[in-house]
Design an enzyme around this catalytic site. Sequence first.
Site, mmCIF file in Angstrom:
data_model
loop_
_atom_site.group_PDB
_atom_site.id
_atom_site.type_symbol
_atom_site.label_atom_id
_atom_site.label_comp_id
_atom_site.label_asym_id
_atom_site.label_seq_id
_atom_site.Cartn_x
_atom_site.Cartn_y
_atom_site.Cartn_z
ATOM 1 N N GLU A 80 0.855 -1.186 0.000
ATOM 2 C CA GLU A 80 0.000 0.000 0.000
ATOM 3 C C GLU A 80 0.892 1.238 0.000
ATOM 4 O OE1 GLU A 80 -2.544 2.493 3.286
ATOM 5 O OE2 GLU A 80 -2.663 0.310 3.405
ATOM 6 N N LYS A 101 -10.465 -1.412 8.307
ATOM 7 C CA LYS A 101 -9.162 -1.197 8.939
ATOM 8 C C LYS A 101 -9.371 -0.549 10.301
ATOM 9 C CE LYS A 101 -6.544 2.354 7.953
ATOM 10 N NZ LYS A 101 -5.656 3.305 7.235
#
Length: 212
Positions: A46, A132
């Site tokens: 990411e 998340k």
Amino acid sequence: MNTTPAALLRAALAADPVIAVVRAPAIPDAADLCAALAAGGVTRVEFTFTTPGVARHLRRAADAGHRVGVGTVLTADQAALAVDSGASFLVTPGTRAEVAEAAARAGCPVVLGALTPTEVAHAVDLGAAAVKIFPARAFGPGYFADLRGPYPEVPLVASGGVNAGNAADYLARGALAVCAGTDVVPPAAVARGDWADVTRRAAAFTAACRAA
């Protein structure tokens, strides 16, 4: 078999539960960075909008065949730029309705950030592929076991304060996946292109996760 983008991302994270989150002032070569991480067992990366030129880095890594996404996505315009640059998933620091909507239009899975039970429910309602929990360090691994009570089917990702010493505990307590930050990709090591150090750190982190 569910083959939607969201389901495929969840299945991939279940099989390979580490995402390396890169925040660095400079990245000499994003493809080389991803290759160094892959050599250590971390195959999902990411990048973030806090890194200058992130779209260029995404394109470079994606064109080299790496599975890359982008985080710190705050707006629909950023989401569209990320997808156009080759991102295969998006990540937000909090629940961002406009990002979720842009991701849905593009057919790109999004991992929405949350912390409280109410925010988790909101992220699910917005169509998050996973939620998340950030910053995970705020409550620690036990919090994931607590969230499993009301949300047994929600895929949770631990981010913020996760390291080789506690990653296995997060996974054991109910996290589907964990985000590896400076423990694996220190900004200084990335900026100077110290890929051997990155590979060593990634290998240590993935080895620790296998203890879960």
